[in-house]
Design a protein around this motif. Sequence first.
Motif, PDB file in Angstrom:
ATOM      1  N   PRO A 344       0.829  -1.209   0.000  1.00  0.00           N
ATOM      2  CA  PRO A 344       0.000   0.000   0.000  1.00  0.00           C
ATOM      3  C   PRO A 344       0.863   1.260   0.000  1.00  0.00           C
ATOM      4  CG  PRO A 344       0.068  -0.949   2.201  1.00  0.00           C
ATOM      5  CD  PRO A 344       0.769  -1.921   1.287  1.00  0.00           C
ATOM      6  N   THR A 345       0.341   2.305  -0.593  1.00  0.00           N
ATOM      7  CA  THR A 345       0.961   3.627  -0.538  1.00  0.00           C
ATOM      8  C   THR A 345       0.547   4.299   0.762  1.00  0.00           C
ATOM      9  OG1 THR A 345       1.091   3.932  -2.926  1.00  0.00           O
ATOM     10  CG2 THR A 345       0.970   5.920  -1.590  1.00  0.00           C
ATOM     11  N   SER A 421      -0.753   3.570  -7.663  1.00  0.00           N
ATOM     12  CA  SER A 421      -1.151   3.083  -6.339  1.00  0.00           C
ATOM     13  C   SER A 421      -2.557   2.507  -6.378  1.00  0.00           C
ATOM     14  CB  SER A 421      -1.088   4.219  -5.309  1.00  0.00           C
ATOM     15  OG  SER A 421       0.201   4.781  -5.251  1.00  0.00           O
ATOM     16  N   GLU A 422      -2.735   1.380  -5.696  1.00  0.00           N
ATOM     17  CA  GLU A 422      -4.055   0.748  -5.645  1.00  0.00           C
ATOM     18  C   GLU A 422      -4.649   0.754  -4.240  1.00  0.00           C
ATOM     19  OE1 GLU A 422      -3.806  -3.150  -7.277  1.00  0.00           O
ATOM     20  OE2 GLU A 422      -2.943  -2.489  -9.181  1.00  0.00           O
ATOM     21  N   HIS A 423      -3.797   0.534  -3.255  1.00  0.00           N
ATOM     22  CA  HIS A 423      -4.259   0.469  -1.867  1.00  0.00           C
ATOM     23  C   HIS A 423      -3.461   1.471  -1.031  1.00  0.00           C
ATOM     24  CE1 HIS A 423      -6.409  -3.059  -3.110  1.00  0.00           C
ATOM     25  NE2 HIS A 423      -5.286  -3.677  -3.447  1.00  0.00           N
ATOM     26  N   PHE A 424      -4.050   1.866   0.113  1.00  0.00           N
ATOM     27  CA  PHE A 424      -3.465   2.950   0.887  1.00  0.00           C
ATOM     28  C   PHE A 424      -3.468   2.658   2.379  1.00  0.00           C
ATOM     29  CE2 PHE A 424      -5.155   4.709  -3.009  1.00  0.00           C
ATOM     30  CZ  PHE A 424      -4.114   5.518  -3.462  1.00  0.00           C
ATOM     31  N   LYS A 447      -6.361   0.236   3.414  1.00  0.00           N
ATOM     32  CA  LYS A 447      -6.053  -1.059   4.013  1.00  0.00           C
ATOM     33  C   LYS A 447      -5.387  -0.935   5.387  1.00  0.00           C
ATOM     34  CE  LYS A 447      -7.726  -3.047   0.442  1.00  0.00           C
ATOM     35  NZ  LYS A 447      -9.064  -3.680   0.548  1.00  0.00           N
ATOM     36  N   GLY A 448      -5.043   0.281   5.757  1.00  0.00           N
ATOM     37  CA  GLY A 448      -4.434   0.481   7.062  1.00  0.00           C
ATOM     38  C   GLY A 448      -4.596   1.923   7.497  1.00  0.00           C
ATOM     39  N   VAL A 449      -4.639   2.141   8.814  1.00  0.00           N
ATOM     40  CA  VAL A 449      -4.777   3.491   9.341  1.00  0.00           C
ATOM     41  C   VAL A 449      -3.871   3.640  10.559  1.00  0.00           C
ATOM     42  CG1 VAL A 449      -6.780   2.853  10.753  1.00  0.00           C
ATOM     43  CG2 VAL A 449      -6.430   5.252  10.110  1.00  0.00           C
ATOM     44  N   ILE A 450      -3.170   4.784  10.635  1.00  0.00           N
ATOM     45  CA  ILE A 450      -2.272   5.084  11.750  1.00  0.00           C
ATOM     46  C   ILE A 450      -2.820   6.312  12.453  1.00  0.00           C
ATOM     47  CG2 ILE A 450       0.086   5.664  12.425  1.00  0.00           C
ATOM     48  CD1 ILE A 450       0.914   4.497   9.612  1.00  0.00           C
ATOM     49  N   LEU A 451      -3.236   6.155  13.694  1.00  0.00           N
ATOM     50  CA  LEU A 451      -3.884   7.221  14.449  1.00  0.00           C
ATOM     51  C   LEU A 451      -3.011   7.582  15.647  1.00  0.00           C
ATOM     52  CD1 LEU A 451      -7.487   5.683  14.423  1.00  0.00           C
ATOM     53  CD2 LEU A 451      -6.487   7.285  12.771  1.00  0.00           C
ATOM     54  N   MET A 452      -2.412   8.763  15.612  1.00  0.00           N
ATOM     55  CA  MET A 452      -1.511   9.195  16.682  1.00  0.00           C
ATOM     56  C   MET A 452      -2.162  10.321  17.483  1.00  0.00           C
ATOM     57  SD  MET A 452       2.165   9.144  14.655  1.00  0.00           S
ATOM     58  CE  MET A 452       1.576   9.729  13.060  1.00  0.00           C
ATOM     59  N   ARG A 545     -13.421  -5.346   7.944  1.00  0.00           N
ATOM     60  CA  ARG A 545     -13.097  -5.120   6.532  1.00  0.00           C
ATOM     61  C   ARG A 545     -11.635  -5.437   6.216  1.00  0.00           C
ATOM     62  NH1 ARG A 545     -14.281   0.865   6.110  1.00  0.00           N
ATOM     63  NH2 ARG A 545     -12.879   0.637   4.311  1.00  0.00           N
ATOM     64  N   GLY A 546     -10.873  -5.790   7.235  1.00  0.00           N
ATOM     65  CA  GLY A 546      -9.473  -6.142   7.013  1.00  0.00           C
ATOM     66  C   GLY A 546      -8.516  -4.978   7.143  1.00  0.00           C
ATOM     67  N   ILE A 547      -8.971  -3.856   7.702  1.00  0.00           N
ATOM     68  CA  ILE A 547      -8.102  -2.685   7.868  1.00  0.00           C
ATOM     69  C   ILE A 547      -7.199  -2.887   9.079  1.00  0.00           C
ATOM     70  CG2 ILE A 547      -8.055  -0.219   8.396  1.00  0.00           C
ATOM     71  CD1 ILE A 547     -10.606   0.112   6.836  1.00  0.00           C
ATOM     72  N   GLU A 548      -5.895  -2.673   8.872  1.00  0.00           N
ATOM     73  CA  GLU A 548      -4.927  -2.740   9.965  1.00  0.00           C
ATOM     74  C   GLU A 548      -4.951  -1.409  10.714  1.00  0.00           C
ATOM     75  OE1 GLU A 548      -3.310  -5.381  10.721  1.00  0.00           O
ATOM     76  OE2 GLU A 548      -3.561  -6.637   8.941  1.00  0.00           O
ATOM     77  N   ILE A 549      -5.202  -1.457  12.009  1.00  0.00           N
ATOM     78  CA  ILE A 549      -5.364  -0.247  12.820  1.00  0.00           C
ATOM     79  C   ILE A 549      -4.225  -0.154  13.830  1.00  0.00           C
ATOM     80  CG2 ILE A 549      -6.862   1.007  14.414  1.00  0.00           C
ATOM     81  CD1 ILE A 549      -9.227  -0.589  13.204  1.00  0.00           C
ATOM     82  N   LEU A 550      -3.477   0.938  13.774  1.00  0.00           N
ATOM     83  CA  LEU A 550      -2.413   1.200  14.737  1.00  0.00           C
ATOM     84  C   LEU A 550      -2.712   2.518  15.437  1.00  0.00           C
ATOM     85  CD1 LEU A 550       0.372   0.735  16.053  1.00  0.00           C
ATOM     86  CD2 LEU A 550       1.401   1.873  14.057  1.00  0.00           C
TER      87      LEU A 550
END
Length: 622
Positions: A344-345, A421-424, A447-452, A545-550
């Motif tokens: 992912p980008t 890019s296809e996924h983010f 496909k992923g989210v980074i929450l600081m 949905r398969g999203i990686e959450i950090l």
Amino acid sequence: MATQLYPSKDILFTPQAFWFGESHAPLLGWYHPARKRDLGGSRQCGVVLCPPFGHEYMVSYLSYKHLANTLAKAGFDVLFFDYNNSGDSANLDGDRVVIWQSNILAAAAQLRQIAGIEQITLFGLRLGALLAASIAKDIQASALVMLAPAVSGRAYCRELQVLRNMSALQSTSAAAPAASAEPAATAEKNESEKQISDDELTGYEFSTEMRSSIGKLDMLKMPAPDIPVLIISRDDVAGQEEKLANSWSQSNPHLHLSSSPGYAGMMKPDAHDTKVPDEIWLEVAAWLTPLFEIQPAPANDDINLETAITLKISGQAITENLVSFEELVGVVSRPVSRASQTLPTVLLTNIGANHRVGNHQLYVKLARDLAAAGFTVLRFDKAGIGYSKPTSEGKENDVYANGGVNDIRSAMQFMRIAFGSEHFVVGGLCSGAYFCYLTALEEASVKGVILMNQLVYHWNEGDSLEARRKESIKSTHFYVKAIRNLHTWKRVLRGDIQFRQIFVKLSRRVTKRLHILSQAFITKFVESHHFLGKVARQFKQMEARGIEILMIMDAGDSSVDLMTENFGRHGVLLGKSPRIKLEILKGADHTFTPRWAQKHVVNLITTHLQKRFQAASANAEK
């Protein structure tokens, strides 16, 4: 009816970002061409804008852009640039003062070349003014403008050290934890401690060697430059501007001292609160214009500037491309070797009103490390921030502007077209985290989210940061620590602390946490999201949905209490899904200011994304 010869003057004179300087350590600059067509020529003089250091650079960035625009409209070609080891420019080892002086020399040479001019004026704020004065003769500058100059390098360093020692961070022991393998575990239990280094200042290097080098500069010991000089005093505390003016005016009759207000309004603790000192900028333009008359000059619309560079990061070659899309600007970092199309980008969006480099270059470090690890990364400014267009309402520094999600969508579409890019993975800190959270809820390609340190899960139209600040209090963890401190009780007795307001809000927190405990108890026996609150349900939906959450937080930040109010202590309501990881640090503060915290966060995110996506990417490419 008048005929419009050109579609838009603003388009014709759009500032251009470019790389220049040494190939092994390039600098990023913004060229603002003189408005020759408006004026019938130019003043045949370029102005090099020398930025200040550290946090002062961040909060004055917007104002510098406005100054560059003001001077370009007045007929000056302008170059605003980042020194090495700051902003978007590359890092370079060595004596910082020598490096930065050479950067100013390079900027002046570059401006002379691209604008076709010989005369150069130097402008500097704080340390930028001291550096400009120290190099003016070598550049053969034609004029010098200084706002709130750091007259003595030694006094300047002492002032910054005093401010650092007054910081709450400096007296706080900081845990330096390793990344946790458990999805809802926390580094809060890690007892290893590390003091804030004496060689750093608000997240930037401020070593003994650097202070010594700055301390050797003193304008009162420099010969007065034999060129017109404008000195503008600071309006918050007494400085040494008058003393310098008295010293230099003895041999320089072309010196003017001004006391126009505006410095204090610009140099706020938070970039969101900064006010552009328009009165000062107009004064600077008015002072310079009589010195350099308008001369006929052909318009040059075919300037070719370098927009791509190669850097070595951790032994890996990466490229950085300066990009623009829909009047938003950014930097794309990616490996020189072809980036995997299945990875992912990563998109990084603004921390509050700070431009794309992030506080103390956090986003620059993260983007380059991720690129060295094989990812393509775009750090960009959404509307109203940095050099991007204003918001749809014509505002700047509107941190929670409604168009934030649409700006991220625009960035996604640009990366699809320009880089395949296809996924983010979308990531951000504070307000940036809020917009990434909303985007992840709506966009299937995420496909992923980074929450600081996310402080908001819902922003009502009409809300303001000022109102939110008045309503907010610090984290419960903070008050638990503070209540053990005798100094806290002295402040309560003096009336310095709004004890009643804090008590009421903490009581509400306790009530919410009891409600969360009841939810956690029910979900142990009933496998249903029906009993969860709205935000917890949304996170469970993203996970499904398969999203990686950090999620990354500082233990003393109120984002921890917000998380606890929605998910329970340590995110218990989110369950033990391997797709959800929670990391809590001690002593890192809201923007991860200590340098150990910056390094930890960058390593944590890089390792997390490698673990979550690179193995799957390798399998997909077989």
